[in-house]
Scaffold this motif. Structure first.
Motif, mmCIF file in Angstrom:
data_model
loop_
_atom_site.group_PDB
_atom_site.id
_atom_site.type_symbol
_atom_site.label_atom_id
_atom_site.label_comp_id
_atom_site.label_asym_id
_atom_site.label_seq_id
_atom_site.Cartn_x
_atom_site.Cartn_y
_atom_site.Cartn_z
ATOM 1 N N ILE A 242 0.857 -1.200 0.000
ATOM 2 C CA ILE A 242 0.000 0.000 0.000
ATOM 3 C C ILE A 242 0.888 1.244 0.000
ATOM 4 N N GLY A 243 1.904 1.218 0.833
ATOM 5 C CA GLY A 243 2.816 2.359 0.893
ATOM 6 C C GLY A 243 3.437 2.666 -0.473
ATOM 7 N N ALA A 244 3.892 1.623 -1.145
ATOM 8 C CA ALA A 244 4.535 1.837 -2.440
ATOM 9 C C ALA A 244 3.592 2.491 -3.446
ATOM 10 N N GLN A 245 2.320 2.077 -3.391
ATOM 11 C CA GLN A 245 1.346 2.678 -4.306
ATOM 12 C C GLN A 245 1.174 4.165 -4.043
ATOM 13 N N PHE A 246 1.027 4.486 -2.767
ATOM 14 C CA PHE A 246 0.773 5.899 -2.441
ATOM 15 C C PHE A 246 1.996 6.762 -2.735
ATOM 16 N N GLU A 247 3.184 6.192 -2.505
ATOM 17 C CA GLU A 247 4.364 6.973 -2.841
ATOM 18 C C GLU A 247 4.372 7.284 -4.343
#
Lengths: 346, 346, 346, 346
Positions: A242-247
């Protein structure tokens, strides 16, 4: 050829740059539950947009962002004032009542936009133990009807809320569409306009899946939110994805590019059908609501499925057409032609 | 070089074949919320494993699978009997109590495995309105301590439960590891052994993220489960991406390959350190629990982080080392060498 | 001299015959929690009024009767349709949402009375997991505005509910006042008119304290209600004292005498002030709602306290005057004189 | 002649002085919901016992006092540590979990009394979002097994709780029996010993019905408790009748007289049967637990009903005999004779 329709912006898939970020994050082991570099960087990215002291928590979906965000700032004897068309009222199967433990007090509006005048009808009974205590005003930006609050309109609601020891929550399932439509940074019409709790939507703007609860001090703080999220069944073990997507969405301009396309396509669609169908609400983001003779709906749905939103009268219905990050001009033109053809029939 | 450790099987990433399935599902638009071909096929795949009449619902994570599965078959005056080491009791921050609305009654066990004898201590007060009513026995397979129930042990609990108008729930966060360790089809030690409600874990076995609630008739049916899932904030809009993962995992032998590797690596690790540390529980799946002098833990954690599970005595702790679908023999041998080196010190 | 006012019918004390029954029940030991002869006889008395197969459960207060009655027939994804003036909506501090676990869907009405037309606005989304599922229609008899449903009006709502697999709940906090006003047996406008769940009010009609949840088969059955009541914190240990009160109220005509007096006094009051103040709603039970210039309220409240119910306009408020089982003609005449005197002022 | 038994102290009726207070309060109208002189005076009486700044709230029953008291000082991610024999764990049908929203962590004890050593087994996982957070230690005084905490024992638990940012709750369903047994003022072993939240029991000590939640600053404060009580369905409309009872109980020495009699009778009973049956726990308040051959139970119950508390072994059960404010020496001697006669049989 891949089909693309107008049923919902969540019918679209994942933007290739988001997928690429997921692939890039799939390297070796990282600690679970958010203690990984991808999530850390995503949180830093949010802080660049919203301020260093904003609290950011990723969750799986929009229902959770709304429910847990409201839960963070309310007690069980609190009420949330919203429109009668609010997603939290009509499309979350009672989750806010059951899981946030709040009561919703609704207001009829012509265009899905709340004003202080609407809110006032519920502003009584404070301190009376028989009465649920209003604590939050909730707005959706862009609204469920495709309309948009101006910064001033948000500010007016926020000022009113704060003057009454209440908070302003924004359901930002389509917040990027709103930002692009307003031509403003994300912060300008949220935190800087007085929003205290924000549901930041990613899924409808090109993510595979992911939303965020953002709490803005000084009013919205909850040091226990990590417990609320875990108990709320929204703590992802492999949160790096999820973090990678938002970044990827927020570190550059992808969030703007995706939203800009969806908005532009909605305007294009509205322009191309405006002379044959009534447009129900101002087209200000990525939704077009049209009033359609009910007898035409089956034929048009056969081309591309969409939802009937409400009944206008015995013979006509209000239908919703959503545009997405991947909607093309050709998609719009084809569909507009179908509308013209079907509606033109006797 | 990518780091791989032994802290948890959810520290591993996504198996390449799963990622490939996600990429393949990213084609055009599909309807949201599960009405898409990927999810349909994934459900069909589950039915091939578990029977045509099994009800399958995808959710985001394991907490949700456990909580909503229990919620599906209980009322608020029901209790769930489980071990004192059960994940639902110690690692879900009270979510079962709050969101499933059940009370947990716990049993001390030597190895994380429940028996009828354990359960019996809570089997009283039926029909007495002052007393919570036991309704479900919950087991974890493989257990939180890395041990395994035999088919006969599961069957004994199921028979006992059913004889008392109760149900058997299985937390299958590591169900594939169990199946491979038992050398049995998934159905043989679940439905066919009397399990009524199953939390099927995917995330720890190579998925990016996704779990399933599986309800087996005749006992576990709940036509309203779709409402429970939605209200429980676990209905994914872009569900095709969960469906695609599960189809890839279960349509062939990927679920077995991943689990087999994790199990084999755990056995390898146990063998390589058995002469220098005490192994706390039988190594039957993909976990190794070792009793370690506390003074050695920091040095060993510096090599690769892992969790201290419990205190054995003033000087020694029980630590947990998990192996994953991507753990390599070299990873194990390096870590075993580190253990030997550190523990060998004075 | 004892003061009697018009603020609420629950400001009155306990009828002497009820007190006498309490004294008579205070003899020796009886088993707790309702397994005593007083409670048994009270239940038999209810069954004589409502039918042998009615299920009767005593609780402490009206909030509990409403909340637990609704809880008995609903799931957490169910909604209850009621008026915007319903006590369950405005005066129970969110207890129905939190403790019955239902969502309330409200209807604006001119007189506190629900009709099928009102209800229909909420009758959509059935089977759609995003939408809360309407399951109960709730009416209050006599209403919060002192008005009355006819048998035919109740029957129309019940028929509509049953045709849609829903139930009809009646908040009967003032059910005795309604029965006397209608000139009907208690059963005629409840069970026989299609009511499925009834909150039977005793406290406002002369009890020291006590209400009942009455469930009518075939629709409203809940064999687990005893668990719901206990878990709902409403199981009285010395229940004989609630049972004894209800037996005294309902075995003879005390319920009618008390209600008849309250109703008659309300009519008397309305008649005596009708030429100087506007009566807001038809006076059909024991409440008088009057439209009063706001500037007169303090002076009149100094004579006898009463509640301002709503604001009529900038200068006028709607106030509520309730009559009780113990209100005397002299009380009414004194207060009416005060109204005339105060309102007559410039 | 009125029957009196030994099944429970809540099988006794209402003390005549309490009834007299109810009759005296039945004069004219008073405002509802506690804004009446009787309730005001009762609260003042509590403050004389417990300190001017104690917060006192009346509720209907003991379940509510415990549940709402715990609710006042906890969040949903908090746990309450108690004995495995605690009333809140075994006799409230899950109400604490469902309505206070806490998780109970239980400790096995030999005599129903918690010590710091017991508590310590649950004191871990602080700050870990996966783990429920211990926040309250709950003791029952006198205990469910008829035993008594000394002031020092309570103080030790309180000090331990406070040192860990936790609170001490006391279930005082039989607090008056404890005070008399200890020979101490009510405050000495509650507030002055570090108790933060107290459930004050009245019903078992001669009231018709009524309990109180007492919150002691500085730790236990909740300005919103009035909303919690109302939403918790525990706000009495005719509260004067609860207030009047408590004033009568606590303004003089009635609370001591009633409890002293119950305690003395329990000691008398124990003395009269001690040579023929094993007394299971020290008799320190108004309960006698005896170990009885199971075959003798039916004959003895035929004389006077009592509860089988637990099974001691295959042939013997632990039974409970409770004495009440109205138990007479003759009652005890008759029952003791019956015990001797029945147990003496072959």
């Amino acid at each position: 050829m891949a089909h693309r329709g107008f049923a919902s912006d969540n019918n679209a898939g994942t933007h290739p740059e988001i997928l690429q970020a997921i692939l890039a994050a799939n390297e070796g082991h990282t600690l679970g539950y958010g203690d990984d570099p991808y999530t850390h960087r995503a949180i830093e990215t949010f802080k660049r947009h919203f301020g260093e002291d904003a609290d950011v928590y990723f969750v799986f979906n929009g229902t959770a962002a709304n429910v847990l965000g409201l839960r963070a700032v309310t007690e069980s004897y609190h009420a949330v004032i919203c429109t009668a068309t609010a997603h939290i009222h009509v499309d979350e199967c009672g989750a806010p009542e059951r899981l946030a433990g709040v009561k919703l007090l609704t207001c009829e509006t012509p265009d899905g936009k709340l004003t202080v005048t609407h809110v006032q009808q519920h502003m009584h009974g404070f301190g009376d133990e028989h009465h649920i205590q209003p604590k939050v005003i909730s707005v959706t930006q862009s609204t469920e009807l495709g309309t948009l609050y101006t910064v001033e309109e948000i500010r007016a609601l926020a000022d009113y809320a704060h003057a009454h020891d209440m908070m302003l929550h924004m359901d930002g399932a389509r917040i990027c569409n709103a930002a692009v439509a307003l031509g403003l940074p994300l912060r300008a019409f949220t935190r800087d306009a007085g929003v205290d709790v924000l549901s930041f939507g990613g899924t409808k703007n090109g993510l595979l899946g992911g939303e965020a609860v953002v709490l803005f001090p000084p009013r919205a703080r909850n040091d226990a939110f990590k417990f609320i999220r875990k108990q709320g069944m929204q703590l992802a073990s492999k949160m790096r994805f999820i973090g990678a997507q938002f970044e990827a969405l927020l570190c550059g301009d992808l969030w703007q590019r995706n939203a800009a396309n969806a908005n532009a396509m909605a305007h294009r669609l509205a322009e191309r059908v405006r002379d044959v169908v009534e447009i129900a609400y101002p087209v200000q983001a990525n939704a077009v609501f049209a009033v359609l003779p009910k007898r035409h709906i089956p034929a048009l749905r056969a081309r591309s499925f969409f939802y009937e939103w409400a009944s206008a009268d015995d013979e006509r219905a209000v239908v919703r057409w959503m545009c997405s990050w991947d909607t093309t001009a050709e998609d719009v033109d084809d569909f507009a032609a179908a509308v013209r053809e079907v509606v033109g029939r006797r």
